[in-house]
Structures are given as C-alpha cells and as structure tokens.
Design an enzyme around this catalytic site. Structure first.
Site, PDB file in Angstrom:
ATOM      1  N   LYS A 174     -53.301 -45.825 -81.275  1.00 13.84           N
ATOM      2  CA  LYS A 174     -53.303 -46.907 -80.272  1.00 13.84           C
ATOM      3  C   LYS A 174     -52.111 -46.450 -79.216  1.00 13.84           C
ATOM      4  CE  LYS A 174     -52.993 -51.877 -80.373  1.00 13.84           C
ATOM      5  NZ  LYS A 174     -52.928 -53.137 -81.344  1.00 13.84           N
ATOM      6  N   CYS A 207     -57.974 -52.272 -79.658  1.00 16.22           N
ATOM      7  CA  CYS A 207     -57.554 -53.727 -79.293  1.00 16.22           C
ATOM      8  C   CYS A 207     -56.521 -53.933 -77.967  1.00 16.22           C
ATOM      9  CB  CYS A 207     -56.594 -54.357 -80.563  1.00 16.22           C
ATOM     10  SG  CYS A 207     -56.601 -55.992 -80.621  1.00 16.22           S
ATOM     11  N   GLU A 243     -59.601 -52.900 -86.491  1.00 11.95           N
ATOM     12  CA  GLU A 243     -58.401 -52.465 -86.288  1.00 11.95           C
ATOM     13  C   GLU A 243     -57.610 -52.585 -87.916  1.00 11.95           C
ATOM     14  OE1 GLU A 243     -54.396 -53.020 -83.722  1.00 11.95           O
ATOM     15  OE2 GLU A 243     -56.022 -54.389 -83.663  1.00 11.95           O
TER      16      GLU A 243
END
Length: 696
Positions: A115, A171, A46
């Site tokens: 995200k 994540c 990330e």
C-alpha cells in the site's frame, strides 16, 4: 478470453479477526465458487488473511508468521485453478510491516504490491503499524522456495491475452490525490484491482461508487474493487462488503451492502485497448515498471453483463428529459448559428410526413424560437409524387399547421414525367432511375425556393441512412445544413416520441404519434391499395440492428465476429442468428461501398460519441477495400457455440419500444490449454535472475 472479454470477480469472505487458518478456508471456498462461474481474475479484500481490524495484534510475531504460511497454502491450493487471485495480508520486510496485495496464479506467488498511501486520520491509524510501500520492486523471501518481487511499480501480464495487464492498489490509494493506478495505467495496466477495507458511514457508498467509476473512466480501464464485510465489524466501525466492478466509467456490477456478496462480470479488454489507441492525450509512464507474467487457459468467456441493444438511446427514464432536451438543443444551436451567420431570411424544409423530416422541422422551430423569429419564416414544403399516400400527406400538412410554419405544396409528378421523357425513361420501369429522379427533383425544388427567398435548405437525412448510403446522391443526400446528420434512426424515433409526450398540444401529439406509427419508406414507388408499398426495413434491414452494428464498428472498431456475438446476445429472442448474420453482411457491404456519399456531406452538428462527418469522426477513404471484413463475415460461426447460455437473454434494462415511421430517404444506383506455472519476466535493463541472485 475470446473477443477480448475476461471474467472477473470481487469476493468478500466471512472472516474472523486474527484467525488466518479460518480465513484461508473461507478464501479457498470462494475461489472454488468463483472458478465454477468461469472467473479468471479474483479479487479479495485488504488484509483478508488476518482481518483488517487486528490493530496492535499486527505486532504479534505469531500472527505475521501464520499469515505468511496461509498465503503459501492458498497459493498451493490455487494450482489447479485457472485464475489470477489477489489476496491481502500483513508482511514484514527489513523490520518494517507492509500492508500488501499478493498476486497468485497456478500455484505460484507472482509478486507483492504494498500500500502506498497510509491513512492516519479519523478512525484510521495505519501509520501505527504499517510503512509506506517502496516503488521499485525488491526481492522478498517468503520461505526457502519462494523469493518474489515486492513494490508498487509491479504489473501482471497475461501471456495468452496481451491486452490484459493488471495493476494493484489498496483502499486509501484510490482516495489519494495521486493514486498509484495512474502510473500503473500509463505503464500499460488495463485492469486495476483494489483490495479494500472501507468502513461504512452514511452516504459513503455513493462517494465510493463515484470514485471507482470515475477512476475507470479517467484511466480508460477496468476496475475491480473488493471490500471487507461484516466479519471485520468491531468496536467503533462497521464494514458492508461494498464490491464494485467498473469499465471505462460504467459500473457493470455492484453488490448489495451488508450481505458479504460476491459479484461477477466481464471486462472487455479489446474495447479498452481500442479506446486508448484513439486517445492522443493518453501518455506513457515516465518510470520503469517490472512485469510478472502469468498464464490462463484460452477459453470463451460466457457473457453475463448487459449489452445495450439500443446504444444510442437514453436508457433510464429519469434521464430521458435531460438527454432529449440536450440533443435537441445541440441540433438547434448549430442551426441557429448558421442562420445568424448567413443572415438567412428563411429556412426551407421538405416535409414528407415521416420521422426524419418531422424531427428536422421540430429542430428548425426550436432554432427560430432561440432567434426570436416568427415560425412563418420556416417554409415547409410538401412535394407529393408517385408514391405519396394520403396518410403521409395529411400528417405532413397537419404537422406544418400545428407548428405555425408556412405550408407550400409543390406536386412533382408532372415535372418528373417531363424529365423522364427527356432522358427516355419508361415510367412503367420502376428502377433506380425512376426512384432517384423523384428524389433529385424534390431537392432541386427546395434549393430553388431557398434561392428565391434568400433562405437555406435544412437537411433531414439521419446518420443511419448515411452509414448505409440509403440516400440519393445529390438528392436528399444534399442540403445547406443537415441537422440530423449525427442522429441515428433509433434516436430519431426516441426524440420524436419525447416531443410528442411533452409538447402539451393534443393536435400535435396526435400527428406525431401517427408519424411514429407509419412504416419507414421513401415513398418512391406507387402505393398498393392506397398503402405504402416500399418499406425501407424490408430492403436494407431493421434500423435497430444497423444502429447497433454502426455503434460497435465506429465507436470501438470491433471486428465482425465480435459484433455478431454481441448482437446475438443483445437481441436474443428478438432476431434469429440467421437474421442478424444476413443484415450484418448487408451493413458491411453498404458501409464500405457508400463512403463516397459521406465524403461530401453538408455541415451538421455532432450530438453524440459517434458521427460520420468526413471533417470529424470518420476520415475514411472512399475507395477502401472491404475484403478482410467480408472474409471474416463468411466464417462467423466457426468458433461459435450455437445454443450457448448467453444466447438466451441479456441484462435488465428493457429496450424502449418505438414504432416505425416514414422517412424521406431514397436508394441510389450504386447499391450494388493447460494452466502453466506462472513465470516472471524482467523489464529492467538487467536480467531478472541477476536481479535476485545476490538475495537468494
């Protein structure tokens, strides 16, 4: 890519926080390194282009501009790399900042996945900088030449390998109650990549590993998790570079923490697709997803992952006691229920002194213990015949006495001779009639004893014999309840060895070990010099090979060429290519021709993921034609690179070594390209070009 395998890598570069140029160079170095291993899917952490821990530097226009420029440079650098590459960066769109995963292939940027779940608790405060990603893809201009889609409902599909569809999440997305990967998988994604910057705390690695393996199992997918390393460690947090590669619940590769170590493995896309096909509860996505198409060269993926040569056998010694006790309990509980339901007064078991009948007797004893019944109610019958040796006879008698069962001896030679006289069978002609006449005589004796005592006959034959048809139809093939019906031969050996090691009785231990050391044989032909003359594995082949073949045929529907390749890899140094090919042909021939025996099996408990019961796992027509499988078997080596590196070894788990053992089974008469520029394919109702026209 052949045989459904795709090579993947999770890579952690040594980054410098807020230095995109330095980070680009490290990323490109790892791309080159991974390309040399043959990796065709590469996943980086990330925000790796800038570093995850930039904090309020993410507000700096210069940092965002340089990150976008370095992304374009990485894309250009990838033009000659045969791989799809995922890298992370911050990206501004409509005056909002997004934490995105960029998919790159063949010099082009395929798309951007933002995200979804933005953490803002404990040490995380991403809401300060980043907005939640949009679902429906929108066009984003990176420069005058690059307008690409950005959204969470975006898939990446390989033209050369239709079974490879990739979805991306970032994540925290995995930690959320409803991860984006659920929708991605239901929309067809078979591989999920996760670009992560998960800091390290005590015990978090175990939780992280469980999340990754669990999600891959739940979604029946491959999962590649790449995490930030120590270059991100700053101020109050430390990053360990904990990378993971999983497939359907199994962790194939895992990095050592605190080392910035790249990991590699191969995901079996065919296996995942087959597993999804058989799962009737695996639904389809309710929402529409856009698909970006990419191209990879078709090539043979060299295997480095562990392929278990004994897939039915518990692998870890630490799990041995739990697994073996569980299997024995399943067998015993099935028999217990049947004995209770029928108000059975006795259990009748034919004991040959071999492995299968030994396990059946051990299970029957356990069932009697669960019922609180005296072992004397177990009528253990030994039936010496023309082929019985002193060794197996003495082992049978010793076993019965050690377990406290009732010993009954019924010699069959005289009765079989009378039968041969009646049907005009020459006793000197040792053909299939000679052999099967003995097997059916034994079954008749057991059935009649059971009728006389108000009992039932406990079947001893195992799943490997049933798969090969290595049983006499209406002989040892038949019983009133078959406790070993879904236990393959390799597992039978393992269970008997476990019982020997844990029984606590020296006399029983000794006899069980000798049973394990006795060659597998139905003992239907006269012995030679007092020793077993008829060895099953000389006739039908090694059971460890047949169990391997059976697992991949029934569990994953693999074609012969793939099974041959996997067997060569798993048994490298143990069996030659010619030996594997010979017995694989034998397996398919017998498996198809002997289905009629499996179509009328007695009841028996299922203990594992594979079984051959016609009422359960295997609904196969008895008259199915084997032609297409046999045709492929005739061309096994046409695409093989004989002597390739993968033929020289396998993974790290050793095969547990167990000796052979006599089994009371018998035969039957019926044995007879150039990497192209990636393109984007629109899956919405309107044309893709029209979708973007108003924004260019």
């Amino acid at each position: 890519m052949r045989d459904g395998f795709i090579s993947v890598a999770a890579l952690t570069p040594k980054v410098k926080v807020a230095d995109p140029k330095y980070n680009r160079d490290r990323i490109c170095e790892l791309i080159d390194s991974a390309a040399k291993t043959g990796a065709q899917v590469m996943v980086f952490p990330e925000l790796c282009i800038t570093g995850y821990t930039c904090n309020d530097l993410f507000y700096q226009e210069l940092l965002l501009k340089r990150a976008r420029e370095e992304l374009l440079d990485i894309a250009a650098y990838s033009e000659k790399t045969d791989a799809i590459i995922f890298v992370g960066l911050p990206l501004e769109y409509n005056s909002k900042l997004y934490n995105v995963a960029a998919a790159i292939c063949g010099g082009s940027i395929l798309g951007l996945v933002p995200k979804t779940h933005i953490p803002n608790y404990n040490e995380f405060y991403e809401w300060r900088h980043f907005a939640k990603g949009m679902e429906s893809p929108v066009p984003v201009r990176l420069d005058d030449d690059h307008v690409v889609p950005m959204g969470t409902r975006l898939l990446f599909s390989c033209r050369q390998m239709p079974g490879l569809k990739i979805g991306a999440e970032i994540c925290e997305d995995l930690w959320a109650p409803n991860p984006p990967s659920i929708g991605l998988a239901m929309a067809g994604a078979t591989l999920i990549v996760n670009l992560s910057a998960s800091d390290e705390t005590t015990g978090k690695d175990v939780y992280r590993r469980n999340l990754v393996s669990g999600q891959s199992a739940r979604l029946i997918c491959g999962y590649v998790y790449a995490s930030a390393g120590d270059g991100e460690s700053t101020q109050d947090v430390v990053y360990s570079g904990h990378n993971l590669i999983a497939e359907n619940g199994v962790v194939l590769a895992e990095s050592r923490r605190f080392i910035n170590e790249g990991i590699y493995s191969e995901i079996d896309m065919q296996r995942l697709n087959e597993e999804r096909r058989r799962m009737s509860t695996y639904g389809a996505a309710a929402k529409t997803y856009m698909t970006a198409e990419f191209h990879l060269k078709e090539k043979r993926t060299v295997l480095t992952r562990f392929v278990d040569p004994a897939p039915f056998v518990p692998g870890k010694r630490a799990d041995r006691e739990k697994r073996c006790e569980e299997i024995l309990m399943i067998q015993a509980m099935g028999l217990k229920k049947r004995l209770e339901h029928t108000n059975c007064q006795a259990a009748v078991v034919g004991i040959s002194g071999g492995l299968d009948s030994t396990l059946a007797l051990l299970v029957t004893v356990k069932a009697f213990d669960l019922l609180g019944k005296d072992h004397k109610g177990i009528i253990a019958v030994t039936m010496p015949g023309f082929g019985t040796t002193d060794r197996t006879y003495e082992n049978a008698v010793s076993l019965i006495r050690s377990l406290g069962a009732t010993l009954k001896e019924v010699p069959i030679s005289e009765a079989v001779r009378i039968h041969f006289r009646d049907i005009e069978q020459d006793e000197q002609v040792h053909d299939v009639t000679y052999e099967n006449g003995q097997a059916r005589e034994r079954t008749q004796i057991l059935m009649d004893i059971a009728n006389k005592l108000g009992g039932m006959v406990i079947g001893t034959g195992d799943m490997s014999e049933l798969a090969l048809g290595w049983a006499t139809y209406n002989g040892d093939h038949m019983s009133m309840y078959g406790v070993n019906a879904s236990v393959p031969k390799t597992l039978v050996r393992h269970l008997v060895r476990y019982y020997a090691d844990t029984c606590g009785d020296p006399a029983l231990n000794q006899v069980l070990l000798d049973v394990l050391d006795t060659p597998v044989s139905p003992e239907l032909l006269p012995p030679e010099d007092g020793k077993i003359s008829q060895k099953t594995e000389d006739i039908v082949g090694p059971y460890e090979l047949h169990d391997f073949f059976l697992y991949y045929v029934l569990r994953f529907g693999c074609p012969p060429k793939k099974i041959y390749r996997l067997a060569r890899y798993a048994f490298a140094g143990t069996y030659s290519e010619d030996t594997i090919e010979k017995w694989l042909k034998t397996f398919y021939r017998r498996f198809f021709s002997q289905q009629f025996k499996r179509s009328c099996l007695p009841d028996g408990p299922k203990v594992g993921t594979v079984a051959v019961s016609p009422r359960g796992d295997l609904r196969m027509p008895s008259d199915a034609c084997a032609r297409i499988w046999m045709d492929e078997l005739e061309h096994l080596r046409e695409e093989e690179e004989i002597g390739c590196p993968e033929g020289s070894g396998n993974g790290s788990r050793p095969l547990d070594a167990f000796s052979g053992g006599n089994d009371g089974e018998s035969p039957d008469a019926s044995d007879n390209s150039v990497n192209e520029k990636s393109t984007i394919m629109e899956e919405f109702d309107k044309d893709f070009d029209a979708f973007f026209k108003g924004f260019m």
